[in-house]
Design a protein around this motif. Sequence first.
Motif, PDB file in Angstrom:
ATOM      1  N   LEU A   1      34.031  35.532  48.090  1.00 23.44           N
ATOM      2  CA  LEU A   1      33.994  34.081  48.237  1.00 23.44           C
ATOM      3  C   LEU A   1      33.924  33.750  49.717  1.00 23.44           C
ATOM      4  O   LEU A   1      34.776  34.192  50.487  1.00 23.44           O
ATOM      5  CB  LEU A   1      35.265  33.480  47.623  1.00 23.44           C
ATOM      6  CG  LEU A   1      35.411  31.974  47.645  1.00 23.44           C
ATOM      7  CD1 LEU A   1      34.406  31.343  46.691  1.00 23.44           C
ATOM      8  CD2 LEU A   1      36.825  31.592  47.242  1.00 23.44           C
TER       9      LEU A   1
ATOM     10  N   VAL B   1      38.368  28.672  43.011  1.00 21.92           N
ATOM     11  CA  VAL B   1      38.292  29.861  42.157  1.00 21.92           C
ATOM     12  C   VAL B   1      38.832  29.540  40.767  1.00 21.92           C
ATOM     13  O   VAL B   1      38.240  29.952  39.756  1.00 21.92           O
ATOM     14  CB  VAL B   1      39.050  31.048  42.793  1.00 21.92           C
ATOM     15  CG1 VAL B   1      39.238  32.171  41.801  1.00 21.92           C
ATOM     16  CG2 VAL B   1      38.299  31.549  44.009  1.00 21.92           C
TER      17      VAL B   1
ATOM     18  N   ALA C   1      40.556  27.145  48.538  1.00 22.77           N
ATOM     19  CA  ALA C   1      39.822  28.288  47.970  1.00 22.77           C
ATOM     20  C   ALA C   1      40.388  28.672  46.604  1.00 22.77           C
ATOM     21  O   ALA C   1      39.623  28.936  45.664  1.00 22.77           O
ATOM     22  CB  ALA C   1      39.881  29.470  48.929  1.00 22.77           C
TER      23      ALA C   1
ATOM     24  N   PHE D   1      34.832  32.104  52.914  1.00 23.55           N
ATOM     25  CA  PHE D   1      36.052  31.386  53.263  1.00 23.55           C
ATOM     26  C   PHE D   1      35.798  30.313  54.319  1.00 23.55           C
ATOM     27  O   PHE D   1      36.601  29.413  54.496  1.00 23.55           O
ATOM     28  CB  PHE D   1      37.108  32.392  53.759  1.00 23.55           C
ATOM     29  CG  PHE D   1      38.503  31.851  53.806  1.00 23.55           C
ATOM     30  CD1 PHE D   1      39.087  31.284  52.685  1.00 23.55           C
ATOM     31  CD2 PHE D   1      39.238  31.918  54.970  1.00 23.55           C
ATOM     32  CE1 PHE D   1      40.371  30.784  52.725  1.00 23.55           C
ATOM     33  CE2 PHE D   1      40.531  31.422  55.029  1.00 23.55           C
ATOM     34  CZ  PHE D   1      41.097  30.856  53.900  1.00 23.55           C
TER      35      PHE D   1
ATOM     36  N   VAL E   1      27.839  29.364  53.025  1.00 23.81           N
ATOM     37  CA  VAL E   1      27.530  29.188  51.604  1.00 23.81           C
ATOM     38  C   VAL E   1      26.206  29.865  51.256  1.00 23.81           C
ATOM     39  O   VAL E   1      26.096  30.543  50.232  1.00 23.81           O
ATOM     40  CB  VAL E   1      27.500  27.689  51.229  1.00 23.81           C
ATOM     41  CG1 VAL E   1      26.883  27.464  49.855  1.00 23.81           C
ATOM     42  CG2 VAL E   1      28.905  27.106  51.293  1.00 23.81           C
TER      43      VAL E   1
ATOM     44  N   ASN F   1      33.974  38.688  42.775  1.00 22.40           N
ATOM     45  CA  ASN F   1      32.883  38.380  43.698  1.00 22.40           C
ATOM     46  C   ASN F   1      33.443  37.864  45.016  1.00 22.40           C
ATOM     47  O   ASN F   1      34.425  37.114  45.023  1.00 22.40           O
ATOM     48  CB  ASN F   1      31.953  37.323  43.101  1.00 22.40           C
ATOM     49  CG  ASN F   1      31.194  37.852  41.913  1.00 22.40           C
ATOM     50  OD1 ASN F   1      30.967  39.040  41.798  1.00 22.40           O
ATOM     51  ND2 ASN F   1      30.811  36.964  41.020  1.00 22.40           N
TER      52      ASN F   1
ATOM     53  N   GLY G   1      26.497  33.839  53.522  1.00 19.64           N
ATOM     54  CA  GLY G   1      27.732  34.601  53.623  1.00 19.64           C
ATOM     55  C   GLY G   1      28.057  35.006  55.048  1.00 19.64           C
ATOM     56  O   GLY G   1      28.771  35.985  55.266  1.00 19.64           O
TER      57      GLY G   1
ATOM     58  N   ILE H   1      34.334  36.590  37.907  1.00 17.91           N
ATOM     59  CA  ILE H   1      34.073  35.785  39.103  1.00 17.91           C
ATOM     60  C   ILE H   1      35.097  36.063  40.203  1.00 17.91           C
ATOM     61  O   ILE H   1      34.810  35.912  41.379  1.00 17.91           O
ATOM     62  CB  ILE H   1      34.010  34.292  38.752  1.00 17.91           C
ATOM     63  CG1 ILE H   1      33.261  33.558  39.826  1.00 17.91           C
ATOM     64  CG2 ILE H   1      35.376  33.683  38.572  1.00 17.91           C
ATOM     65  CD1 ILE H   1      32.589  32.319  39.358  1.00 17.91           C
TER      66      ILE H   1
ATOM     67  N   MET I   1      36.188  27.477  39.001  1.00 16.78           N
ATOM     68  CA  MET I   1      35.038  28.310  38.638  1.00 16.78           C
ATOM     69  C   MET I   1      35.373  29.221  37.459  1.00 16.78           C
ATOM     70  O   MET I   1      34.539  29.441  36.576  1.00 16.78           O
ATOM     71  CB  MET I   1      34.588  29.138  39.843  1.00 16.78           C
ATOM     72  CG  MET I   1      33.919  28.305  40.927  1.00 16.78           C
ATOM     73  SD  MET I   1      33.640  29.191  42.475  1.00 16.78           S
ATOM     74  CE  MET I   1      32.600  30.534  41.972  1.00 16.78           C
ATOM     75  N   THR I   2      36.591  29.732  37.433  1.00 18.83           N
ATOM     76  CA  THR I   2      37.018  30.597  36.340  1.00 18.83           C
ATOM     77  C   THR I   2      37.099  29.810  35.040  1.00 18.83           C
ATOM     78  O   THR I   2      36.665  30.289  33.990  1.00 18.83           O
ATOM     79  CB  THR I   2      38.382  31.240  36.663  1.00 18.83           C
ATOM     80  OG1 THR I   2      38.281  31.952  37.894  1.00 18.83           O
ATOM     81  CG2 THR I   2      38.813  32.194  35.571  1.00 18.83           C
TER      82      THR I   2
END
Length: 161
Positions: free
Chosen positions: A134, A117, A113, A136, A23, A132, A26, A129, A120-121
């Motif tokens: 993510l 997403v 995941a 995993f 987090v 970008n 990365g 977004i 977040m969207t």
Amino acid sequence: MASTILFVVIYLILNAFLVWYDVRQGLLPDRFTCPLLWAGLFYFGWFNPALLQEKVFGAIAGYGGFAALYWGYRFLRHQEGLGYGDVKFLAALGAWHGWEALPLLIFIAALLASGVVCLMTLKCRNLQIIKNPLPFGPFLAGAGLIIAYQSIFRSIVNLQP
């Protein structure tokens, strides 16, 4: 029993470090993925040798499956679609959960995941977004915990008369 608790604590601590690193930076460092893999193999080799072969195949299948995905995407798109730390992390989870759990583990991780997403969207109302990267690893760790909980629950239910 105390040794099992020790290994569960090791599993949880290494997973927590991997989630934190992925987090924040990365990355899924080898200094956490490798001990996680070897702790799983050591645990089953020492305390449940009948399952060791399944766990070794789990590590091989996890590594081989995600390595094929990594290299296939890299060959086709000339860029990384999956970090190599994820490859090693799935190998470690395969060593703990066995090869039979890997398809469900990957499905749960992908589902988690995808849900994040989508949330977040919706929150940002920005489709940018999606472009970008993510990490995993947290989703693999979450799926590993769900699989572990499911297998522990199953063993408890089977022990009762």
